[in-house]
Design a protein around this motif. Structure first.
Motif, PDB file in Angstrom:
ATOM      1  N   SER A  21      38.294 -31.339 -24.225  1.00  0.00           N
ATOM      2  CA  SER A  21      39.429 -30.433 -24.049  1.00  0.00           C
ATOM      3  C   SER A  21      40.577 -30.879 -24.923  1.00  0.00           C
ATOM      4  N   GLU A  22      41.376 -29.915 -25.306  1.00  0.00           N
ATOM      5  CA  GLU A  22      42.527 -30.223 -26.156  1.00  0.00           C
ATOM      6  C   GLU A  22      43.559 -31.008 -25.357  1.00  0.00           C
ATOM      7  N   THR A  53      38.029 -38.362 -23.456  1.00  0.00           N
ATOM      8  CA  THR A  53      39.118 -37.419 -23.201  1.00  0.00           C
ATOM      9  C   THR A  53      40.079 -37.914 -22.127  1.00  0.00           C
ATOM     10  N   GLN A 108      52.052 -30.768 -38.120  1.00  0.00           N
ATOM     11  CA  GLN A 108      51.065 -31.149 -39.126  1.00  0.00           C
ATOM     12  C   GLN A 108      51.387 -32.545 -39.653  1.00  0.00           C
ATOM     13  N   GLN A 165      53.980 -24.954 -37.389  1.00  0.00           N
ATOM     14  CA  GLN A 165      52.901 -25.714 -36.757  1.00  0.00           C
ATOM     15  C   GLN A 165      53.051 -27.199 -37.070  1.00  0.00           C
ATOM     16  N   THR A 187      47.243 -31.756 -24.923  1.00  0.00           N
ATOM     17  CA  THR A 187      48.588 -31.320 -25.290  1.00  0.00           C
ATOM     18  C   THR A 187      49.542 -31.738 -24.196  1.00  0.00           C
ATOM     19  N   GLN A 221      39.162 -37.811 -28.763  1.00  0.00           N
ATOM     20  CA  GLN A 221      38.333 -36.662 -28.440  1.00  0.00           C
ATOM     21  C   GLN A 221      37.096 -36.576 -29.316  1.00  0.00           C
ATOM     22  N   VAL A 278      43.931 -34.623 -33.654  1.00  0.00           N
ATOM     23  CA  VAL A 278      42.629 -34.972 -34.230  1.00  0.00           C
ATOM     24  C   VAL A 278      42.501 -36.491 -34.232  1.00  0.00           C
ATOM     25  N   VAL A 315      48.034 -34.974 -36.179  1.00  0.00           N
ATOM     26  CA  VAL A 315      48.008 -33.602 -35.701  1.00  0.00           C
ATOM     27  C   VAL A 315      47.745 -32.668 -36.876  1.00  0.00           C
ATOM     28  N   ARG A 375      47.630 -28.532 -37.519  1.00  0.00           N
ATOM     29  CA  ARG A 375      47.855 -27.176 -36.995  1.00  0.00           C
ATOM     30  C   ARG A 375      47.999 -27.174 -35.479  1.00  0.00           C
ATOM     31  N   ASP A 376      48.876 -28.045 -34.999  1.00  0.00           N
ATOM     32  CA  ASP A 376      49.229 -28.140 -33.577  1.00  0.00           C
ATOM     33  C   ASP A 376      48.146 -28.766 -32.711  1.00  0.00           C
ATOM     34  N   LYS A 377      47.050 -29.254 -33.289  1.00  0.00           N
ATOM     35  CA  LYS A 377      45.987 -29.861 -32.502  1.00  0.00           C
ATOM     36  C   LYS A 377      45.813 -31.330 -32.876  1.00  0.00           C
TER      37      LYS A 377
END
Length: 244
Positions: free
Chosen positions: A206-207, A188, A138, A136, A209, A183, A165, A159, A161-163
């Motif tokens: 929304s995420e 967004t 990080q 993942q 990516t 976000q 922030v 990032v 855990r793949d998200k």
């Protein structure tokens, strides 16, 4: 032992990437009269250039490709260098530009990315960098302009855990802020820094990516796992214009 020939092994490169490629291997009969591949394995382009050389080795009751793997382009230039262990990538994996300069540099443990991951421009300059932990993304992910465009920082984002922030920032060639997404603050869509923006309607963010990959040729059935740092280089048409 007998010599076998046919289509390329789909465990390494996709069918689309293997059109016209011929494979050669050694095989033997097991106790039940079935054939098993064992020993040297080679793939050859229509022009006679060797694409891949590897080894089939015993794995329980079957066999699989193991050990060092090197893949070349049709002109003979190197495309990929890695190592397979227990059917998974292990250790360093490097993918190359046609110039011979490394493009992708990462490290795998049991088929999962770990530690630093970097991509490079064709001239060898750093294009993007991020980190992985147990597969993942990080940490801080960053991308950089090409050398001809100044080589400065182009974007950065944190990032976990793949998200993504917090804020995802895009910078101009002089290093000044240009656009951002945040976000956590309810923004967004890409917004120009320093220009008042309308207050967004309340909604669940929304995420964001933006993966980039060589889906047609990435080994072991996965897209190239380059994180948001590299992906942001194509975030908006305006940014693409600015980088040229």
């Amino acid at each position: 032992m007998i010599l076998g020939t046919g289509t390329a092994d789909r465990d390494l490169l996709s069918e689309e990437a293997s059109v016209g490629v011929r494979a050669f291997w050694c095989e033997r009969y097991d106790a039940f009269g079935n054939t098993q591949r064992l020993g040297p394995y080679r793939e050859v382009y229509p022009n006679g250039q060797i694409r891949l050389e590897a080894m089939y080795m015993k794995a329980g009751k079957t066999t699989r490709l193991e050990g060092p793997v090197e893949i070349r382009n049709e002109d003979g230039s190197r495309f990929l260098r890695g190592f397979l262990k227990a059917g998974e990538w292990a250790g360093d994996l490097v993918m190359f530009h046609e110039t011979g300069q490394p493009w992708f540099e990462g490290k795998f443990e049991q088929g999962r990315l770990v530690g630093p991951l970097r991509t490079h421009h064709a001239d060898g300059a750093l294009e993007s960098e991020t980190r992985y932990s147990s597969g993942q993304e990080q940490g801080l992910a960053r991308s950089f302009f090409a050398t001809a465009a100044g080589g400065r920082l182009k974007s950065e984002v944190r990032v976990e855990r793949d998200k993504i922030v917090g804020a995802h920032r895009l910078l101009d060639r002089e290093g000044g802020p240009r656009r951002e997404i945040d976000q956590a603050a309810g923004r967004t869509d890409w917004q120009t820094v320093g220009v008042p923006q309308p207050t967004p309607a309340p909604e669940t963010p929304s995420e964001v990516t933006q993966p980039r990959g060589l889906d047609a040729v990435w080994p072991i059935g996965e897209a190239v796992p380059v994180g948001p740092a590299a992906a942001s280089s194509a975030a908006t048409p305006e940014e693409l214009d600015a980088s040229n």
